[in-house]
Design a protein around this motif. Structure first.
Motif, PDB file in Angstrom:
ATOM      1  N   TRP A  85      12.732  -5.385 -30.887  1.00  0.00           N
ATOM      2  CA  TRP A  85      12.518  -4.520 -29.560  1.00  0.00           C
ATOM      3  C   TRP A  85      14.267  -5.101 -28.790  1.00  0.00           C
ATOM      4  CZ3 TRP A  85       7.099  -6.509 -28.824  1.00  0.00           C
ATOM      5  CH2 TRP A  85       6.079  -5.482 -29.002  1.00  0.00           C
ATOM      6  N   HIS A 126       5.615  -4.466 -23.618  1.00  0.00           N
ATOM      7  CA  HIS A 126       4.517  -4.610 -24.464  1.00  0.00           C
ATOM      8  C   HIS A 126       4.047  -5.994 -23.728  1.00  0.00           C
ATOM      9  CE1 HIS A 126       3.599  -6.992 -28.188  1.00  0.00           C
ATOM     10  NE2 HIS A 126       3.585  -8.162 -27.080  1.00  0.00           N
ATOM     11  N   SER A 128       6.322   0.308 -26.887  1.00  0.00           N
ATOM     12  CA  SER A 128       7.309   0.575 -26.998  1.00  0.00           C
ATOM     13  C   SER A 128       7.850   2.283 -27.394  1.00  0.00           C
ATOM     14  CB  SER A 128       7.525   0.023 -28.867  1.00  0.00           C
ATOM     15  OG  SER A 128       8.522   0.460 -28.797  1.00  0.00           O
ATOM     16  N   GLU A 148      11.445  -2.817 -24.057  1.00  0.00           N
ATOM     17  CA  GLU A 148      10.379  -2.813 -24.868  1.00  0.00           C
ATOM     18  C   GLU A 148       9.630  -4.476 -24.776  1.00  0.00           C
ATOM     19  OE1 GLU A 148      11.758  -0.029 -28.883  1.00  0.00           O
ATOM     20  OE2 GLU A 148      12.940  -1.287 -28.375  1.00  0.00           O
ATOM     21  N   PRO A 180      18.518  -3.127 -28.862  1.00  0.00           N
ATOM     22  CA  PRO A 180      17.708  -3.948 -29.937  1.00  0.00           C
ATOM     23  C   PRO A 180      18.079  -5.537 -29.481  1.00  0.00           C
ATOM     24  CG  PRO A 180      17.875  -1.717 -30.855  1.00  0.00           C
ATOM     25  CD  PRO A 180      18.432  -2.435 -29.567  1.00  0.00           C
TER      26      PRO A 180
END
Length: 165
Positions: free
Chosen positions: A38, A46, A81, A42, A32
């Protein structure tokens, strides 16, 4: 007309930026970017998920002269995600991101001027509540460019913090 080409060209720049992520370390790819945020994978999934939505839902609605609607963000974003964390490879996510954006740009370039600039309803609203600008497909694309840049900036800051640039 030049404004349309300029905006679509800016939208296409994301494809080139995707190439810069090919050599990102797998650990960084999956980490992250900040607490409760995220990972890079991710973020890319997205953006790709939204590109797919533009291709599958928004452009067909525009072509039919209909209003457009966006799904609820939280559940829609969770799909991306979950997909990013499903075991799909970095290369597959990057290829999918680039291919999807390039197809979307191609489709946008094929639309007539009148279609791209026609005022439309977005989630039953005629004007952007933040700017007061009437909605059009071109305006929506500009909003997506701003969205892309927001996430690109996050990734770039994360890369700098981890001495990757």
């Amino acid at each position: 007309m030049d404004n349309i080409h300029s905006i679509i060209s800016s939208f296409k720049e994301y494809s080139s930026w995707i190439d810069t992520l090919k050599n990102v370390d797998d650990h960084i790819w999956k980490t992250p970017i900040a607490a409760d945020k995220w990972s890079v994978r991710e973020i890319i999934a997205h953006i790709t998920n939204w590109d797919k939505y533009l291709l599958s839902d928004i452009l067909p609605s525009i072509r039919r002269g209909e209003k457009i609607s966006f799904p609820e963000f939280e559940p829609f974003n969770k799909i991306a995600s979950d997909y990013a964390k499903s075991g799909v490879t970095k290369q597959d996510i990057l290829n999918e991101a680039k291919d999807t954006r390039e197809l979307l740009v191609k489709e946008l370039n094929e639309l007539p001027f009148e279609t791209v600039t026609k005022h439309i309803l977005v989630n039953e609203v005629t004007h952007c509540p933040h700017t007061g600008t009437p909605y059009s497909l071109l305006y929506v694309v500009q909003e997506f460019i701003d969205h892309d840049r927001h996430h690109q900036k996050q990734v770039q800051q994360f890369a700098q913090q981890n001495n990757l640039v």
